[in-house]
Design a protein around this motif. Sequence first.
Motif, PDB file in Angstrom:
ATOM      1  N   ASP A   1      47.858  36.450  26.224  1.00 49.14           N
ATOM      2  CA  ASP A   1      49.171  36.013  25.728  1.00 49.14           C
ATOM      3  C   ASP A   1      50.315  36.601  26.555  1.00 49.14           C
ATOM      4  O   ASP A   1      51.399  36.036  26.609  1.00 49.14           O
ATOM      5  CB  ASP A   1      49.347  36.392  24.255  1.00 49.14           C
ATOM      6  CG  ASP A   1      48.462  35.549  23.344  1.00 49.14           C
ATOM      7  OD1 ASP A   1      47.948  34.504  23.817  1.00 49.14           O
ATOM      8  OD2 ASP A   1      48.267  35.937  22.178  1.00 49.14           O
ATOM      9  N   ARG A   2      50.065  37.734  27.218  1.00 46.17           N
ATOM     10  CA  ARG A   2      51.111  38.394  28.005  1.00 46.17           C
ATOM     11  C   ARG A   2      51.256  37.821  29.418  1.00 46.17           C
ATOM     12  O   ARG A   2      52.242  38.082  30.091  1.00 46.17           O
ATOM     13  CB  ARG A   2      50.797  39.885  28.138  1.00 46.17           C
ATOM     14  CG  ARG A   2      50.981  40.659  26.867  1.00 46.17           C
ATOM     15  CD  ARG A   2      50.912  42.137  27.205  1.00 46.17           C
ATOM     16  NE  ARG A   2      50.488  42.919  26.061  1.00 46.17           N
ATOM     17  CZ  ARG A   2      49.983  44.138  26.149  1.00 46.17           C
ATOM     18  NH1 ARG A   2      49.797  44.700  27.317  1.00 46.17           N
ATOM     19  NH2 ARG A   2      49.646  44.804  25.069  1.00 46.17           N
ATOM     20  N   ALA A   3      50.218  37.110  29.908  1.00 43.68           N
ATOM     21  CA  ALA A   3      50.244  36.602  31.292  1.00 43.68           C
ATOM     22  C   ALA A   3      51.240  35.452  31.429  1.00 43.68           C
ATOM     23  O   ALA A   3      51.494  34.726  30.466  1.00 43.68           O
ATOM     24  CB  ALA A   3      48.852  36.147  31.696  1.00 43.68           C
ATOM     25  N   ASP A   4      51.817  35.287  32.636  1.00 44.54           N
ATOM     26  CA  ASP A   4      52.739  34.172  32.904  1.00 44.54           C
ATOM     27  C   ASP A   4      52.024  32.844  32.698  1.00 44.54           C
ATOM     28  O   ASP A   4      50.816  32.740  32.912  1.00 44.54           O
ATOM     29  CB  ASP A   4      53.248  34.225  34.360  1.00 44.54           C
ATOM     30  CG  ASP A   4      54.181  35.413  34.584  1.00 44.54           C
ATOM     31  OD1 ASP A   4      54.702  35.958  33.579  1.00 44.54           O
ATOM     32  OD2 ASP A   4      54.382  35.789  35.750  1.00 44.54           O
ATOM     33  N   ALA A   5      52.797  31.824  32.357  1.00 42.63           N
ATOM     34  CA  ALA A   5      52.235  30.499  32.063  1.00 42.63           C
ATOM     35  C   ALA A   5      51.518  29.893  33.265  1.00 42.63           C
ATOM     36  O   ALA A   5      50.574  29.128  33.108  1.00 42.63           O
ATOM     37  CB  ALA A   5      53.331  29.566  31.579  1.00 42.63           C
ATOM     38  N   ASP A   6      51.952  30.245  34.503  1.00 40.45           N
ATOM     39  CA  ASP A   6      51.334  29.646  35.689  1.00 40.45           C
ATOM     40  C   ASP A   6      50.363  30.600  36.406  1.00 40.45           C
ATOM     41  O   ASP A   6      49.977  30.377  37.551  1.00 40.45           O
ATOM     42  CB  ASP A   6      52.417  29.185  36.675  1.00 40.45           C
ATOM     43  CG  ASP A   6      53.292  30.345  37.150  1.00 40.45           C
ATOM     44  OD1 ASP A   6      53.183  31.457  36.576  1.00 40.45           O
ATOM     45  OD2 ASP A   6      54.084  30.140  38.094  1.00 40.45           O
ATOM     46  N   ALA A   7      49.961  31.651  35.719  1.00 38.18           N
ATOM     47  CA  ALA A   7      49.079  32.656  36.332  1.00 38.18           C
ATOM     48  C   ALA A   7      47.662  32.113  36.537  1.00 38.18           C
ATOM     49  O   ALA A   7      47.222  31.203  35.838  1.00 38.18           O
ATOM     50  CB  ALA A   7      49.017  33.902  35.446  1.00 38.18           C
ATOM     51  N   ILE A   8      46.966  32.711  37.526  1.00 41.13           N
ATOM     52  CA  ILE A   8      45.521  32.516  37.648  1.00 41.13           C
ATOM     53  C   ILE A   8      44.916  33.746  36.983  1.00 41.13           C
ATOM     54  O   ILE A   8      45.041  34.860  37.492  1.00 41.13           O
ATOM     55  CB  ILE A   8      45.081  32.398  39.121  1.00 41.13           C
ATOM     56  CG1 ILE A   8      45.676  31.127  39.744  1.00 41.13           C
ATOM     57  CG2 ILE A   8      43.550  32.378  39.223  1.00 41.13           C
ATOM     58  CD1 ILE A   8      45.412  30.966  41.234  1.00 41.13           C
ATOM     59  N   VAL A   9      44.350  33.523  35.803  1.00 45.33           N
ATOM     60  CA  VAL A   9      43.811  34.643  35.020  1.00 45.33           C
ATOM     61  C   VAL A   9      42.296  34.696  35.219  1.00 45.33           C
ATOM     62  O   VAL A   9      41.588  33.731  34.925  1.00 45.33           O
ATOM     63  CB  VAL A   9      44.151  34.499  33.521  1.00 45.33           C
ATOM     64  CG1 VAL A   9      43.616  35.696  32.732  1.00 45.33           C
ATOM     65  CG2 VAL A   9      45.658  34.385  33.325  1.00 45.33           C
TER      66      VAL A   9
END
Length: 201
Positions: A100-108
């Motif tokens: 939930d904390r990661a940026d919306a366009d991140a590669i997680v």
Amino acid sequence: MLKVGLTGGIGSGKSEVSRRLAALGAVVIDADRIAREVVEPGTEGLARVVEAFGAGILRADGTLDRPKLGSIVFSDPEKLAVLNGIVHPLVGARVAELQDRADADAIVVYDVPLLAENGLAPMYDVVVVVDAADDVRIARLVELRGMARQDAEARIAAQASREDRLKVADIVVPNEGSLEELAARVEEVWAELTTRARARA
């Protein structure tokens, strides 16, 4: 957000691939590290593990004696299931919080050792499997981690087979060569993940 499941059997070099992806810009969520955090002294997780397996699994300083617990559960599927039943839900809740904390366009990148075993592949947009032959992995565990050969074989036997892991792979990272070869392959994988993330956007 592109959700990538990264997996590989013990001794495959998955942690090295995870580190390299993080250096290239991935947001890495390490299930193993979280699994350690949820059983640190003072946690509900540790209290429940002690309740299930007895105070003999604690070191003198109150921390979990992982090798001792490992020797109990890795040779007994029922006990392993009990441990997983305690730890996995706690890990899942923490993973959701970090996601939930990661940026919306991140590669997680989710570093998940037991992805194949637990049928988790459908949770990810892409599954990356770090692959090495069993004999290579056993040699690494014995030489690099000082594990007894019998223990190394038991750990590998307790995990999914190489074939089962490769069945869920979208991308395979072979890792039986040098670190230079691995670095080059990880950069190729990163380029492919970046392309996929852009296509989704």
